[in-house]
Write an enzyme that holds these catalytic residues in place. Sequence first.
Site, mmCIF file in Angstrom:
data_model
loop_
_atom_site.group_PDB
_atom_site.id
_atom_site.type_symbol
_atom_site.label_atom_id
_atom_site.label_comp_id
_atom_site.label_asym_id
_atom_site.label_seq_id
_atom_site.Cartn_x
_atom_site.Cartn_y
_atom_site.Cartn_z
ATOM 1 N N ALA A 9 -15.750 -33.275 -60.193
ATOM 2 C CA ALA A 9 -16.727 -33.148 -61.280
ATOM 3 C C ALA A 9 -18.129 -32.886 -60.753
ATOM 4 O O ALA A 9 -19.113 -33.308 -61.355
ATOM 5 C CB ALA A 9 -16.719 -34.422 -62.122
ATOM 6 N N GLY A 11 -19.433 -29.824 -60.125
ATOM 7 C CA GLY A 11 -19.964 -28.510 -60.500
ATOM 8 C C GLY A 11 -21.091 -28.602 -61.516
ATOM 9 O O GLY A 11 -21.201 -29.557 -62.263
ATOM 10 N N ARG A 15 -23.095 -21.947 -66.969
ATOM 11 C CA ARG A 15 -22.925 -21.155 -68.191
ATOM 12 C C ARG A 15 -23.070 -21.971 -69.472
ATOM 13 O O ARG A 15 -23.084 -21.408 -70.564
ATOM 14 C CB ARG A 15 -21.572 -20.426 -68.155
ATOM 15 C CG ARG A 15 -21.619 -19.222 -67.244
ATOM 16 C CD ARG A 15 -20.377 -18.379 -67.410
ATOM 17 N NE ARG A 15 -19.231 -18.959 -66.714
ATOM 18 C CZ ARG A 15 -17.972 -18.815 -67.116
ATOM 19 N NH1 ARG A 15 -17.702 -18.169 -68.236
ATOM 20 N NH2 ARG A 15 -16.995 -19.344 -66.427
HETATM 21 C C1 UD1 Z 1 -10.367 -23.432 -59.256
HETATM 22 C C2 UD1 Z 1 -9.160 -23.045 -58.406
HETATM 23 C C3 UD1 Z 1 -8.393 -21.955 -59.125
HETATM 24 C C4 UD1 Z 1 -7.981 -22.412 -60.510
HETATM 25 C C5 UD1 Z 1 -9.198 -22.888 -61.285
HETATM 26 C C6 UD1 Z 1 -8.787 -23.525 -62.562
HETATM 27 C C7 UD1 Z 1 -9.820 -23.390 -56.101
HETATM 28 C C8 UD1 Z 1 -10.281 -22.750 -54.863
HETATM 29 N N1 UD1 Z 1 -9.618 -22.592 -57.134
HETATM 30 O O1 UD1 Z 1 -11.177 -22.286 -59.410
HETATM 31 O O2 UD1 Z 1 -7.229 -21.596 -58.376
HETATM 32 O O3 UD1 Z 1 -7.334 -21.358 -61.205
HETATM 33 O O4 UD1 Z 1 -9.924 -23.876 -60.536
HETATM 34 O O5 UD1 Z 1 -9.921 -23.788 -63.348
HETATM 35 O O6 UD1 Z 1 -9.613 -24.597 -56.116
HETATM 36 N N2 UD1 Z 1 -15.815 -28.666 -57.998
HETATM 37 C C9 UD1 Z 1 -16.448 -29.645 -57.269
HETATM 38 N N3 UD1 Z 1 -17.037 -29.290 -56.102
HETATM 39 C C10 UD1 Z 1 -16.998 -28.033 -55.624
HETATM 40 C C11 UD1 Z 1 -16.347 -27.045 -56.369
HETATM 41 C C12 UD1 Z 1 -15.761 -27.396 -57.564
HETATM 42 O O7 UD1 Z 1 -16.495 -30.816 -57.660
HETATM 43 O O8 UD1 Z 1 -17.554 -27.814 -54.547
HETATM 44 C C13 UD1 Z 1 -15.175 -29.053 -59.265
HETATM 45 C C14 UD1 Z 1 -15.821 -28.443 -60.487
HETATM 46 O O9 UD1 Z 1 -16.812 -29.299 -61.026
HETATM 47 C C15 UD1 Z 1 -14.632 -28.290 -61.432
HETATM 48 C C16 UD1 Z 1 -13.464 -28.070 -60.482
HETATM 49 O O10 UD1 Z 1 -13.866 -28.581 -59.224
HETATM 50 O O11 UD1 Z 1 -14.393 -29.460 -62.160
HETATM 51 C C17 UD1 Z 1 -13.097 -26.614 -60.368
HETATM 52 O O12 UD1 Z 1 -14.214 -25.890 -59.949
HETATM 53 P P1 UD1 Z 1 -14.455 -24.400 -60.436
HETATM 54 O O13 UD1 Z 1 -15.621 -23.862 -59.727
HETATM 55 O O14 UD1 Z 1 -14.416 -24.351 -61.899
HETATM 56 O O15 UD1 Z 1 -13.087 -23.774 -59.898
HETATM 57 P P2 UD1 Z 1 -12.794 -22.293 -59.503
HETATM 58 O O16 UD1 Z 1 -13.302 -22.059 -58.132
HETATM 59 O O17 UD1 Z 1 -13.186 -21.418 -60.593
#
Ligand code: UD1
Length: 390
Positions: A9, A11, A15
Amino acid sequence: MALEIIVLAAGQGKRMRSQLPKILHPLAGRPLLGHVLAAARALSPARTVVVHGHGAEEVRAAFPGPAVEWVLQAQQLGTGHAVQQAMPLLSAQADVLILYGDVPLVRVETLRGLAAAGREGVGVLTADLEDPAGYGRIVRDASGRVARIVEHKDASPQELALSEINAGFMALPARRLAAWLAKLTNDNAQQEYYLTDVVGLAVGEGVPVTAVKAQAWEVAGVNSRRELAQLERQYQKLQAERLLEAGVTLADPARIDVRGELVCGADVAIDVNCVFEGGVSLGDGVRIGPNCVLRNVSVAAHTEILAFSHLEDSAVGARCRLGPYARLRPGSSLAEDVHVGNFVEVKASRLGKGSKANHLSYIGDSEVGANVNVGAGTITCNYDGAAKHK
Ligand code: UD1
Ligand code: CA
């Protein structure tokens, strides 16, 4: 082995275009993260660790108490990096389940299935989407077994055509997870440490990977206000279906909003555009007219609440009749057979059995006995400029 849960959580949720951290935006009156934590709690984990980053203090303050442990990911270097931050808090023997704080509608049953798959090897939550754009894709081998996950930005045209997506939730033993996390690199299109690369590593070591399929709405995440509004409608649709299933009459299942818990007896009827917040219970045969708002209210059997009434933190007895345009403010208690009519406001007062206040009144801080008839336009004046008197 004990189940331990990690919720990602950190991120930002750019958007959303909001000052409020994304995971604190409410869905059905409760923060997104609150929905995920409730689903987590239903699995009775030994611990729940939330990896947070953006709006850290505000986020922690919204969930006080010892139920969750917090880990700060100061810089968001990817989902693999995020999980790494939580590892020091987990026990080496744990079965780990990884959830996202912005995916609020996942069902507890689905999580149970995923956790079970994780005990056999690695469990990955997937869904078939009509429009898989943006998601990681599940790549299977010739015999249909999961081979790896490829991120949208790294995918070939053939891989982009795959409709089975990675929801992001994963289950696996802590011991294996720790070993695979140590092998992640950020050698990819986004220069991030991808949690998803764990799947390829597992397959490389002959560890079975099971895809657990969920409904599309269960794995839908919130990235924008538009998606939040769509999930709110999905949630309300499920609530309405649950009520219909339980025998409640809804004038229009698309025009009811439940932001909390609504418990209904037999043969309850609810007209259009009603909002229920917090804990509301409606006894047998209760009828609610159109455009009513009820927040933390109990209504006993066979009471009728007519249109445009607003009731808050109050208890209403059996066979009462309220409204139209009645208002119960906090601390009101009506015994049986009470009538509260149009433009009548009651606050912190008790009305005894059979009493009536039918027209244009204010009854505040009052104790009204049984069978009292409060005449039209009656107002209790109990404020001396400093204190309110009973
Ligand atoms: C990720 C997945 C993707 C999947 C998608 C589903 C990876 C590399 N990719 O994509 O395969 O289809 O989720 O929604 O895992 N977060 C952190 N720290 C970070 C990055 C993310 O806490 O450094 C959290 C975000 O807050 C979020 C979740 O992880 O709750 C997913 O992050 P997000 O950036 O939405 O995922 P994607 O890279 O789009
Ligand atoms: Ca996302």
